[in-house]
Write an enzyme that holds these catalytic residues in place. Structure first.
Site, PDB file in Angstrom:
ATOM      1  N   SER A  23      13.826 -24.083 -16.791  1.00  0.00           N
ATOM      2  CA  SER A  23      12.932 -23.203 -16.192  1.00  0.00           C
ATOM      3  C   SER A  23      13.772 -22.046 -15.693  1.00  0.00           C
ATOM      4  O   SER A  23      13.856 -21.320 -14.872  1.00  0.00           O
ATOM      5  CB  SER A  23      12.246 -23.791 -14.963  1.00  0.00           C
ATOM      6  OG  SER A  23      13.175 -24.180 -14.044  1.00  0.00           O
ATOM      7  N   ASN A 111      12.368 -31.476  -5.738  1.00  0.00           N
ATOM      8  CA  ASN A 111      10.628 -31.218  -5.421  1.00  0.00           C
ATOM      9  C   ASN A 111      10.026 -30.747  -4.276  1.00  0.00           C
ATOM     10  O   ASN A 111       9.447 -29.659  -4.315  1.00  0.00           O
ATOM     11  CB  ASN A 111       9.588 -32.689  -5.520  1.00  0.00           C
ATOM     12  CG  ASN A 111       9.888 -33.217  -7.013  1.00  0.00           C
ATOM     13  OD1 ASN A 111      10.415 -32.690  -7.688  1.00  0.00           O
ATOM     14  ND2 ASN A 111       9.787 -34.644  -7.088  1.00  0.00           N
ATOM     15  N   THR A 156     -27.687   3.588 -10.610  1.00  0.00           N
ATOM     16  CA  THR A 156     -27.843   2.257 -10.858  1.00  0.00           C
ATOM     17  C   THR A 156     -28.350   2.180 -12.235  1.00  0.00           C
ATOM     18  O   THR A 156     -28.886   2.805 -12.909  1.00  0.00           O
ATOM     19  CB  THR A 156     -28.615   1.469  -9.899  1.00  0.00           C
ATOM     20  OG1 THR A 156     -29.976   2.330 -10.072  1.00  0.00           O
ATOM     21  CG2 THR A 156     -28.341   1.988  -8.507  1.00  0.00           C
ATOM     22  N   HIS A 157     -27.885   0.935 -12.961  1.00  0.00           N
ATOM     23  CA  HIS A 157     -28.273   0.899 -14.337  1.00  0.00           C
ATOM     24  C   HIS A 157     -27.541   1.989 -15.049  1.00  0.00           C
ATOM     25  O   HIS A 157     -28.141   2.298 -16.199  1.00  0.00           O
ATOM     26  CB  HIS A 157     -29.604   0.577 -14.612  1.00  0.00           C
ATOM     27  CG  HIS A 157     -30.318  -0.239 -13.669  1.00  0.00           C
ATOM     28  ND1 HIS A 157     -30.580  -1.842 -13.991  1.00  0.00           N
ATOM     29  CD2 HIS A 157     -30.849  -0.190 -12.517  1.00  0.00           C
ATOM     30  CE1 HIS A 157     -30.980  -2.590 -13.119  1.00  0.00           C
ATOM     31  NE2 HIS A 157     -31.093  -1.500 -11.977  1.00  0.00           N
ATOM     32  N   SER A 278      -2.869  12.167 -28.369  1.00  0.00           N
ATOM     33  CA  SER A 278      -3.035  11.254 -29.616  1.00  0.00           C
ATOM     34  C   SER A 278      -1.869  11.686 -30.649  1.00  0.00           C
ATOM     35  O   SER A 278      -1.118  12.904 -30.457  1.00  0.00           O
ATOM     36  CB  SER A 278      -4.491  11.662 -30.063  1.00  0.00           C
ATOM     37  OG  SER A 278      -4.331  11.440 -31.620  1.00  0.00           O
ATOM     38  N   LYS A 284      -6.532  15.820 -27.802  1.00  0.00           N
ATOM     39  CA  LYS A 284      -6.680  14.673 -27.025  1.00  0.00           C
ATOM     40  C   LYS A 284      -6.208  14.834 -25.675  1.00  0.00           C
ATOM     41  O   LYS A 284      -4.799  14.922 -25.519  1.00  0.00           O
ATOM     42  CB  LYS A 284      -6.381  13.320 -27.624  1.00  0.00           C
ATOM     43  CG  LYS A 284      -7.471  13.034 -28.737  1.00  0.00           C
ATOM     44  CD  LYS A 284      -8.704  12.640 -28.058  1.00  0.00           C
ATOM     45  CE  LYS A 284      -9.312  11.297 -28.814  1.00  0.00           C
ATOM     46  NZ  LYS A 284      -9.121  10.144 -27.625  1.00  0.00           N
ATOM     47  N   ASN A 286      -6.068  11.368 -22.804  1.00  0.00           N
ATOM     48  CA  ASN A 286      -6.733  10.308 -22.770  1.00  0.00           C
ATOM     49  C   ASN A 286      -6.516   9.667 -21.322  1.00  0.00           C
ATOM     50  O   ASN A 286      -5.265   9.655 -20.905  1.00  0.00           O
ATOM     51  CB  ASN A 286      -6.287   9.177 -23.734  1.00  0.00           C
ATOM     52  CG  ASN A 286      -6.615   9.754 -25.234  1.00  0.00           C
ATOM     53  OD1 ASN A 286      -7.695  10.201 -25.580  1.00  0.00           O
ATOM     54  ND2 ASN A 286      -5.493   9.229 -26.013  1.00  0.00           N
ATOM     55  N   GLU A 291      -7.260   2.896 -18.433  1.00  0.00           N
ATOM     56  CA  GLU A 291      -7.754   1.778 -19.601  1.00  0.00           C
ATOM     57  C   GLU A 291      -6.755   0.557 -19.357  1.00  0.00           C
ATOM     58  O   GLU A 291      -7.120  -0.501 -19.577  1.00  0.00           O
ATOM     59  CB  GLU A 291      -7.552   2.301 -20.932  1.00  0.00           C
ATOM     60  CG  GLU A 291      -8.665   3.422 -21.126  1.00  0.00           C
ATOM     61  CD  GLU A 291      -8.384   4.427 -22.287  1.00  0.00           C
ATOM     62  OE1 GLU A 291      -7.877   3.993 -23.440  1.00  0.00           O
ATOM     63  OE2 GLU A 291      -8.626   5.739 -21.998  1.00  0.00           O
ATOM     64  N   TYR A 318       4.992 -34.945  -8.004  1.00  0.00           N
ATOM     65  CA  TYR A 318       5.478 -33.799  -9.042  1.00  0.00           C
ATOM     66  C   TYR A 318       5.267 -34.467 -10.307  1.00  0.00           C
ATOM     67  O   TYR A 318       5.799 -35.413 -10.761  1.00  0.00           O
ATOM     68  CB  TYR A 318       6.987 -33.704  -8.384  1.00  0.00           C
ATOM     69  CG  TYR A 318       7.514 -32.554  -9.428  1.00  0.00           C
ATOM     70  CD1 TYR A 318       7.217 -31.001  -9.134  1.00  0.00           C
ATOM     71  CD2 TYR A 318       8.276 -32.731 -10.547  1.00  0.00           C
ATOM     72  CE1 TYR A 318       7.705 -30.170 -10.284  1.00  0.00           C
ATOM     73  CE2 TYR A 318       8.519 -32.043 -11.604  1.00  0.00           C
ATOM     74  CZ  TYR A 318       8.504 -30.452 -11.306  1.00  0.00           C
ATOM     75  OH  TYR A 318       8.618 -29.630 -12.059  1.00  0.00           O
ATOM     76  N   GLN A 323       6.106 -27.242 -13.274  1.00  0.00           N
ATOM     77  CA  GLN A 323       7.292 -26.226 -13.498  1.00  0.00           C
ATOM     78  C   GLN A 323       6.714 -24.930 -14.228  1.00  0.00           C
ATOM     79  O   GLN A 323       6.834 -23.768 -13.936  1.00  0.00           O
ATOM     80  CB  GLN A 323       8.335 -26.823 -14.528  1.00  0.00           C
ATOM     81  CG  GLN A 323       9.394 -25.724 -14.999  1.00  0.00           C
ATOM     82  CD  GLN A 323      10.482 -26.560 -15.615  1.00  0.00           C
ATOM     83  OE1 GLN A 323      11.284 -27.201 -14.823  1.00  0.00           O
ATOM     84  NE2 GLN A 323      10.633 -26.300 -16.883  1.00  0.00           N
ATOM     85  N   LYS A 326       5.121 -21.255 -12.457  1.00  0.00           N
ATOM     86  CA  LYS A 326       5.873 -20.210 -11.722  1.00  0.00           C
ATOM     87  C   LYS A 326       5.545 -18.748 -12.771  1.00  0.00           C
ATOM     88  O   LYS A 326       5.452 -17.980 -12.131  1.00  0.00           O
ATOM     89  CB  LYS A 326       7.322 -20.514 -11.910  1.00  0.00           C
ATOM     90  CG  LYS A 326       7.827 -21.377 -10.458  1.00  0.00           C
ATOM     91  CD  LYS A 326       9.308 -21.626 -10.377  1.00  0.00           C
ATOM     92  CE  LYS A 326       9.381 -22.911 -11.380  1.00  0.00           C
ATOM     93  NZ  LYS A 326      10.666 -23.292 -11.347  1.00  0.00           N
TER      94      LYS A 326
HETATM   95  N1  ARG Z   1      12.556 -26.872 -12.280  1.00  0.00           N
HETATM   96  C1  ARG Z   1      11.610 -27.706 -11.712  1.00  0.00           C
HETATM   97  C2  ARG Z   1      10.310 -26.681 -11.441  1.00  0.00           C
HETATM   98  O1  ARG Z   1      10.462 -25.782 -11.575  1.00  0.00           O
HETATM   99  C3  ARG Z   1      11.902 -28.117 -10.392  1.00  0.00           C
HETATM  100  C4  ARG Z   1      11.555 -29.426  -9.809  1.00  0.00           C
HETATM  101  C5  ARG Z   1      11.969 -30.458 -10.775  1.00  0.00           C
HETATM  102  N2  ARG Z   1      11.754 -31.871 -10.321  1.00  0.00           N
HETATM  103  C6  ARG Z   1      12.030 -32.829 -10.968  1.00  0.00           C
HETATM  104  N3  ARG Z   1      11.908 -33.910 -10.533  1.00  0.00           N
HETATM  105  N4  ARG Z   1      12.151 -32.606 -12.563  1.00  0.00           N
HETATM  106  O2  ARG Z   1       9.271 -27.378 -11.149  1.00  0.00           O
END
Ligand code: ARG
Length: 497
Positions: A23, A111, A156-157, A278, A284, A286, A291, A318, A323, A326
């Site tokens: 991660s 964790n 409205t509408h 454009s 144009k 825009n 958007e 956990y 993971q 995030k």
């Molecule tokens: N890299 C993990 C996460 O982002 C951290 C926690 C990992 N815990 C474990 N027991 N593998 O969630």
């Protein structure tokens, strides 16, 4: 120096699996938070007699060195580490040896650690989003003040409904955003809680003090239950949900302004710096920034759905699935911040075409409601009688391709005899008043209506509310800042011992 956590295993990840598993990329956003969390944890462990002073000093100086390396842009990490937690612990051990460095993770699990880091980061992000919301509110109120008397059709509408003003329209979105601000701060108060000390899922036998780390990190309290602290992600879902709700308003406002930028409406024009052109059509202009904002609402809803789907089947405790919460969270917070900034610029620089807006209110059949209400008040008709009479007059008017303004007292008397079986006598002034957009607006005085007096009152009230919100935001920011300073001073205090 990698492989800190694989003593149990005979083989390493192969490269592909390491890249799949890490991660590291999303963790770069919590690099310094991880250092702060570790410093607070280890200072607490020292206070509790778990880490001796000499070891703590080595640990803190190594952590501060790593922070400096990071700030100088010298940190180069990749999939050789599972995550930022492994990198920082490994780096500390590399710098000061296993005897002291090996103490930093005492009584802690990744964790609870990762939850500390993400909460520390999200609380800052939420404050930035909240700040962005208030800037947009300020821009909306600023534009509104210039357009309290700018007549504009309300729909409205997609059909002409009643005459309003542009200020009244803008204030509606300021109100929605002020609620978003409230939601953000309420969410903040749930995010800003300390999960540290929960261990992997069921606490620790090490003599820790959760109140101490709470104080050092500037959390408002702890997430008490150790399963909840490590396993719960409802607060992250809530942050994304608050962003999604906010985007639903931005997106609708964008939809209005895109439509009103068309030649057919011609109510507003974006400043050039917020418009595109454009590659082939030289004429144009825009409203593409709007958007994009509307499109990004979809991106945010996607992030919210991703988060909710990711957590819904994960049993308590956990699991690595978590993971994956995030990246959507980061995406969500970043996108909302940018959308708010761009929208603020668009609103502040918007060109409002008052004459065109007014033109569309003149001679409109919206005068029908005003006429009916005026007949209730001045000709003692029940509302439904007046409604029927005016509907007949509207049909007549349309048949003649005329306007309600052209009605005469005689025409009303005649029609009422036909429709209601009684003659309704009104004078020409009543018709004139009811069918003139401006005087009809002045007559509509109900609370929250576009009546200029009412809108002026609302604007004043909203500006006061904006200041209150600023103070609420500032209080939280000041407390975060103070806690950071406290942690810095505590760390420096130990380093100079
Ligand atoms: N890299 C993990 C996460 O982002 C951290 C926690 C990992 N815990 C474990 N027991 N593998 O969630």
């Amino acid at each position: 120096m990698s492989n800190l956590f694989r003593s149990r295993l005979a083989k390493e990840f192969d490269d592909r699996t390491a890249r799949f598993h890490t991660s590291m990329v999303e963790d770069l956003r919590i690099f310094e938070e991880d250092i702060d969390g570790t410093e607070a944890h280890d200072i607490m462990l020292h206070k509790q007699g778990v880490i001796p002073l000499e070891a703590l000093k080595l640990i803190l100086s190594a952590l501060e060195e790593i922070r400096r390396e990071w700030r100088r842009g010298e940190v180069e990490v990749g999939a050789e580490f599972e995550d930022i937690h492994e990198y920082i612990e490994a780096r500390v051990i590399e710098k000061i040896g296993m005897e002291a460095g090996g103490m930093i993770h005492t009584g802690r699990s990744r964790n609870d650690q990762v939850m500390v880091d993400v909460r520390l980061r999200v609380r800052e992000d939420l404050l930035e989003v909240a700040e962005g919301v208030l800037s947009l509110v300020e821009a909306l109120l600023g534009q509104a003040e210039r357009h309290v008397e700018t007549l504009m059709m309300l729909y409205t509408h997609g059909q002409h409904a009643q005459v309003g003003t542009f200020a009244h329209y803008l204030t509606a979105y300021a109100d929605a955003l002020l609620r978003d601000h409230q939601r953000l701060l309420e969410c903040y108060d749930r995010v800003n809680r300390n999960p540290l000390g929960a261990g992997p899922v069921g606490g620790t036998s090490i003599n820790i003090d959760r109140e101490r780390t709470t104080e050092l990190l500037g959390f408002d309290g702890i997430v008490e239950n150790s399963i909840d602290a490590t396993s719960g992600r409802d607060w992250a879902v809530e942050a994304a949900a608050v962003c999604a709700i906010l985007m639903s308003s931005l997106s609708r406002a964008a939809a209005d302004l895109i439509e009103w930028s068309t030649k057919e409406f011609g109510y507003v024009e974006l400043a050039d710096e917020y418009a595109s052109s454009s590659s082939i059509m030289p004429q144009k202009k825009n409203p593409s920034t709007l958007e994009l904002i509307r499109g990004k609402a979809g991106e945010i809803y996607g992030a919210l759905t991703e988060l909710m789907t990711m957590v819904k089947g994960v049993p308590s405790g956990y699991y690595q699935d978590l993971q994956g919460t995030k990246p959507p969270l980061w995406r969500c917070l970043d996108t909302v911040k940018t959308c708010l900034e761009v929208m603020t610029g668009i609103i502040a620089t918007l060109k409002v075409k008052e004459a065109r807006m007014r033109e569309m209110t003149e001679g409109s059949l919206t005068a029908a409601v005003d006429l009916a209400e005026s007949l209730v008040e001045n000709a003692s008709l029940s509302f439904r009688e007046a409604y029927r009479l005016v509907a007949a007059l509207v049909r007549e008017t349309l048949k003649k391709d005329a306007k309600l303004q052209d009605l005469t007292p005689d025409a009303i008397a005649e029609a009422s005899l036909k429709v209601l079986g009684k003659r309704v006598e009104v004078d020409a002034a009543l018709i004139r008043e009811a069918t003139d957009p401006w005087s009809s607006l002045l007559r509509r005085k109900s609370q929250g209506s576009p009546n200029p007096e009412e809108v002026r009152r609302m604007l004043k009230e909203r500006k006061r509310r904006l200041e209150e919100c600023r103070a609420e935001l500032e209080a939280r920011r000041a407390s975060v800042k103070a806690s950071k300073r406290r942690l810095r001073e505590t760390v420096e205090g130990y380093l100079s011992k």
